[in-house]
Design a protein around this motif. Structure first.
Motif, PDB file in Angstrom:
ATOM      1  N   UNK A   3      -0.466   1.958  21.685  1.00  0.00           N
ATOM      2  CA  UNK A   3      -0.478   0.670  20.980  1.00  0.00           C
ATOM      3  C   UNK A   3      -1.789  -0.084  21.125  1.00  0.00           C
ATOM      4  N   UNK A   4      -2.331  -0.111  22.321  1.00  0.00           N
ATOM      5  CA  UNK A   4      -3.587  -0.837  22.561  1.00  0.00           C
ATOM      6  C   UNK A   4      -4.725  -0.226  21.746  1.00  0.00           C
ATOM      7  N   UNK A   5      -4.783   1.100  21.710  1.00  0.00           N
ATOM      8  CA  UNK A   5      -5.820   1.775  20.934  1.00  0.00           C
ATOM      9  C   UNK A   5      -5.661   1.485  19.449  1.00  0.00           C
ATOM     10  N   UNK A   6      -4.422   1.473  18.979  1.00  0.00           N
ATOM     11  CA  UNK A   6      -4.162   1.164  17.569  1.00  0.00           C
ATOM     12  C   UNK A   6      -4.564  -0.269  17.244  1.00  0.00           C
ATOM     13  N   UNK A   7      -4.225  -1.192  18.145  1.00  0.00           N
ATOM     14  CA  UNK A   7      -4.583  -2.600  17.938  1.00  0.00           C
ATOM     15  C   UNK A   7      -6.105  -2.760  17.889  1.00  0.00           C
ATOM     16  N   UNK A  12     -11.130  -3.601  14.755  1.00  0.00           N
ATOM     17  CA  UNK A  12     -12.438  -3.105  14.293  1.00  0.00           C
ATOM     18  C   UNK A  12     -12.449  -3.002  12.772  1.00  0.00           C
ATOM     19  N   UNK A  13     -11.351  -2.503  12.207  1.00  0.00           N
ATOM     20  CA  UNK A  13     -11.245  -2.411  10.745  1.00  0.00           C
ATOM     21  C   UNK A  13     -11.342  -3.783  10.098  1.00  0.00           C
ATOM     22  N   UNK A  14     -10.667  -4.760  10.675  1.00  0.00           N
ATOM     23  CA  UNK A  14     -10.719  -6.128  10.132  1.00  0.00           C
ATOM     24  C   UNK A  14     -12.138  -6.673  10.152  1.00  0.00           C
ATOM     25  N   UNK A  56      -1.560   3.803   7.692  1.00  0.00           N
ATOM     26  CA  UNK A  56      -0.712   2.721   8.199  1.00  0.00           C
ATOM     27  C   UNK A  56      -1.558   1.651   8.893  1.00  0.00           C
ATOM     28  N   UNK A  57      -2.559   2.078   9.662  1.00  0.00           N
ATOM     29  CA  UNK A  57      -3.441   1.117  10.342  1.00  0.00           C
ATOM     30  C   UNK A  57      -4.311   0.371   9.327  1.00  0.00           C
ATOM     31  N   UNK A  58      -4.709   1.062   8.278  1.00  0.00           N
ATOM     32  CA  UNK A  58      -5.482   0.405   7.219  1.00  0.00           C
ATOM     33  C   UNK A  58      -4.649  -0.684   6.552  1.00  0.00           C
ATOM     34  N   UNK A  59      -3.378  -0.381   6.257  1.00  0.00           N
ATOM     35  CA  UNK A  59      -2.485  -1.392   5.653  1.00  0.00           C
ATOM     36  C   UNK A  59      -2.357  -2.609   6.553  1.00  0.00           C
ATOM     37  N   UNK A  68      -5.398  -8.160  -2.934  1.00  0.00           N
ATOM     38  CA  UNK A  68      -4.257  -7.455  -3.526  1.00  0.00           C
ATOM     39  C   UNK A  68      -4.788  -6.145  -4.082  1.00  0.00           C
ATOM     40  N   UNK A  69      -4.177  -5.064  -3.643  1.00  0.00           N
ATOM     41  CA  UNK A  69      -4.605  -3.772  -4.159  1.00  0.00           C
ATOM     42  C   UNK A  69      -3.422  -2.835  -4.245  1.00  0.00           C
ATOM     43  N   UNK A  70      -3.619  -1.793  -4.967  1.00  0.00           N
ATOM     44  CA  UNK A  70      -2.585  -0.801  -5.210  1.00  0.00           C
ATOM     45  C   UNK A  70      -2.387   0.035  -3.943  1.00  0.00           C
ATOM     46  N   UNK A  71      -1.196  -0.044  -3.345  1.00  0.00           N
ATOM     47  CA  UNK A  71      -0.918   0.700  -2.122  1.00  0.00           C
ATOM     48  C   UNK A  71      -0.985   2.206  -2.317  1.00  0.00           C
ATOM     49  N   UNK A  72      -0.940   2.658  -3.542  1.00  0.00           N
ATOM     50  CA  UNK A  72      -0.978   4.103  -3.786  1.00  0.00           C
ATOM     51  C   UNK A  72      -2.314   4.712  -3.352  1.00  0.00           C
ATOM     52  N   UNK A  73      -3.355   3.880  -3.202  1.00  0.00           N
ATOM     53  CA  UNK A  73      -4.635   4.413  -2.736  1.00  0.00           C
ATOM     54  C   UNK A  73      -4.554   4.842  -1.273  1.00  0.00           C
ATOM     55  N   UNK A  74      -3.522   4.384  -0.578  1.00  0.00           N
ATOM     56  CA  UNK A  74      -3.359   4.734   0.829  1.00  0.00           C
ATOM     57  C   UNK A  74      -2.298   5.803   1.038  1.00  0.00           C
TER      58      UNK A  74
END
Length: 190
Positions: A3-7, A12-14, A56-59, A68-74
């Motif tokens: 969890x910590x690594x994912x957070x 970082x992505x944000x 999932x982490x990108x979402x 707002x973007x099309x979730x199908x890209x993920x």
């Protein structure tokens, strides 16, 4: 990944999302490691970054933004292409590489908070780089000013010529008047 690594990945992505001028969603399924490394290297040369992150982490990272973007890209394999300074150069590199590496496909993009379809992204990739666009804009702005300056200098030269002609005419008239006075006096004296 705990969890910590994912957070940490999400944070970082944000940060990357916040400082980027463009984000593109790229399907990279079928690229081998050496091809993937070449893509990363070529993209880095134009101040961009090619990053593979779990969808999932990108979402989750995008939930912090009003985009707002099309979730199908993920869906399936998705890499994120972050364009930091120029939104055109990175995607142009991807399209150039996609001719050599068929697996590279553009799923969509985000520029200025607006989601772009693959067709719109392709059109953007055909644009000249930002520096060229700025130079073209500066040239367009300067062109009327140059024309105005040329016309004004031309009119100024014409005006100065007119003043010079008037001065010469007045000098001729003054000479004539002086000559007539001298002639009148000489006639009186005789």
């Amino acid at each position: 990944m705990n969890r910590e690594e994912k957070a940490k990945v999400v944070e970082i992505l944000r940060e990357k999302i916040a400082k980027t001028s463009a984000i593109y969603f790229i399907d990279y399924k079928g690229l081998n490691v050496s091809q993937s490394n070449l893509v990363r290297r070529k993209v880095k040369e134009v101040s961009a970054e090619f990053k593979v992150v779990k969808n999932r982490l990108t979402k989750i990272a995008f939930q912090a933004f009003p985009y707002k973007f099309d979730d199908s890209v993920l869906k399936d394999t998705t890499a994120l292409l972050f364009g930091y300074s120029d939104p055109v150069k990175p995607i142009s590199v991807i399209y150039d590489l996609s001719k050599e590496f068929k697996p590279l496909k553009v799923k969509g993009g985000l520029i200025g908070g607006k989601f772009l379809t693959p067709d719109e992204v392709k059109e953007i990739s055909k644009l000249p780089p930002v520096e060229v666009l700025r130079a073209q804009l500066a040239s367009q702005i300067a062109s009327p000013l140059r024309t105005f300056a040329y016309l004004m200098s031309n009119k100024l030269v014409q005006f100065l010529n007119l003043l010079n002609q008037l001065k010469n005419k007045k000098m001729e008239e003054n000479k004539w008047q002086k000559l007539q006075k001298n002639n009148f006096l000489s006639i009186l004296i005789i």
